[in-house]
Enzyme design. Structure first.
Site, PDB file in Angstrom:
ATOM      1  N   GLN A 102       0.716  -1.217  -0.180  1.00  0.00           N
ATOM      2  CA  GLN A 102       0.173  -0.159  -0.014  1.00  0.00           C
ATOM      3  C   GLN A 102       0.551   1.598  -0.366  1.00  0.00           C
ATOM      4  OE1 GLN A 102      -1.203   0.483   4.450  1.00  0.00           O
ATOM      5  NE2 GLN A 102      -1.190  -1.623   3.249  1.00  0.00           N
ATOM      6  N   HIS A 122      -0.242   5.665   0.847  1.00  0.00           N
ATOM      7  CA  HIS A 122      -0.714   6.774   1.086  1.00  0.00           C
ATOM      8  C   HIS A 122      -0.284   8.388   0.542  1.00  0.00           C
ATOM      9  CE1 HIS A 122      -1.769   3.976   4.846  1.00  0.00           C
ATOM     10  NE2 HIS A 122      -0.353   3.868   4.677  1.00  0.00           N
ATOM     11  N   GLU A 147       3.644   8.483   9.092  1.00  0.00           N
ATOM     12  CA  GLU A 147       3.669   6.730   9.676  1.00  0.00           C
ATOM     13  C   GLU A 147       4.681   6.617   9.996  1.00  0.00           C
ATOM     14  OE1 GLU A 147       1.426   4.179   8.661  1.00  0.00           O
ATOM     15  OE2 GLU A 147       2.226   3.180   7.335  1.00  0.00           O
ATOM     16  N   HIS A 158       5.092   0.353   0.783  1.00  0.00           N
ATOM     17  CA  HIS A 158       5.430  -0.476   1.873  1.00  0.00           C
ATOM     18  C   HIS A 158       3.955  -1.308   2.400  1.00  0.00           C
ATOM     19  CE1 HIS A 158       2.086   2.706   3.583  1.00  0.00           C
ATOM     20  NE2 HIS A 158       1.870   1.460   4.546  1.00  0.00           N
ATOM     21  N   ARG A 206      -4.844   1.284  -1.833  1.00  0.00           N
ATOM     22  CA  ARG A 206      -3.754  -0.472  -2.276  1.00  0.00           C
ATOM     23  C   ARG A 206      -3.444  -1.159  -2.667  1.00  0.00           C
ATOM     24  NH1 ARG A 206      -8.750  -2.509   0.105  1.00  0.00           N
ATOM     25  NH2 ARG A 206      -8.642  -2.442   2.607  1.00  0.00           N
TER      26      ARG A 206
END
Length: 313
Positions: free
Chosen positions: A95, A97, A114, A171, A191
């Site tokens: 996936q 972000h 993150e 990642h 995804r």
């Protein structure tokens, strides 16, 4: 008002979840596929409840809106951080972000930078971190043709490792990994690949190829954190990352540590041990926020804490 807000985690079942959150943290969970513990969150998909003091029973999002004095009058429209523990009993999807600009435009929420602290993992565990495409055209070709072995970069991991995962980074956590994740307060995930697996009803999960190609950083940019250590007699504070989005530290407390509290607020998760914080009993599996009402921290015991905060301007 309260110095410390203890929170009740919100648990999420996932196709890749397992029993580690129950087995290692003694959470009262019936499911054998619990994938996520939303430990400190005001996000609509997992809004934690305050479980102590005069604010007991309120949701964190409500406290954030109505009691900004507890957060040094931070003017962010939403509580900006989210702490999770993830049990990757099986491989997570590959996936990526978006950043804040793309996330607000297309999903009406923040992007998702993150980071991960590896609490535990099986021997020879690995994760997907980055890709091998050099151009957007090569990225599109490798994804659309399913050239996953040559496209994905895999690295070995071990307990105690830390990884910073900026927006745009391809990642995936892999099988047998237990992770504490600190992130922006966002639930937007695109995804790219899900191993063609199916849920109990025989359905594959939705992929987001167009969005992923829009937001993926090409070529992959390595982001190795710079670890610094401050020692206080037998205790230490390890700083893993200090970014615009968050600072993340691990506090290893032995016996006693006294510190001035000079941040707006801090998010804290107890990974191991038990002891006291300003006479409040804390133990493994607890999650809490130290608010701006606090002036001094007095920690007693044998404790491993993960701490995150946003630096004061």
């Amino acid at each position: 008002m309260q110095e410390i807000l203890f929170l009740k985690p919100v648990f999420q079942e996932k196709i890749w979840g397992g029993t580690a959150l129950r087995d290692k943290f003694n959470y009262d969970l019936q499911s054998n596929q619990t994938g996520e513990c939303w430990a400190i969150s005001a996000h609509p998909n997992g809004d934690c409840e305050i479980i102590n003091g005069e604010l007991k029973g309120k949701r964190l999002s409500e406290v954030w809106q109505d009691n900004r004095d507890l957060f040094n009058h931070d003017d962010s429209p939403v509580f900006p951080l989210l702490t999770k523990i993830l049990d990757a009993n099986k491989d997570l999807s590959v996936q990526v972000h978006p950043d804040d600009e793309y996330g607000m435009k297309h999903e009406n929420e923040l992007g998702k930078t993150e980071c991960w602290y590896i609490i535990d993992c099986k021997e020879d565990a690995e994760m997907v971190f980055g890709h091998n495409a050099h151009t957007k055209e090569e990225l599109e070709h490798m994804i659309k043709n399913g050239e996953w072995n040559s496209f994905l970069r895999r690295i070995e991991i071990k307990p105690g490792d830390f990884f910073y995962v900026p927006t745009g980074t391809i990642h995936a956590l892999c099988e047998g990994t237990l992770v504490l994740e600190t992130q922006q307060s966002s639930d937007t995930t695109y995804r790219v690949y899900d191993y063609d697996r199916r849920d109990p009803d025989g359905n594959t999960r939705e992929l987001h190829i167009r969005q992923a190609m829009d937001v993926t950083t090409v070529p992959h940019r390595e982001t190795l954190p710079t670890k610094t250590v401050k020692r206080y007699e037998d205790s230490e504070i390890i700083t893993y990352v200090n970014s615009d989005y968050f600072t993340v530290e691990k506090w290893n407390i032995k016996d006693k540590l006294r510190l001035d509290f000079d941040q707006s607020y801090m998010l804290v998760s107890v990974l191991n041990g038990k002891g006291y914080l300003n006479e409040e009993k804390i133990e493994k599996g607890n999650h809490f926020i130290i608010t701006a009402q606090t002036q001094e921290l007095i920690l007693n015991g044998d404790l491993e804490l993960m701490v995150s905060y946003i630096e004061k301007n």
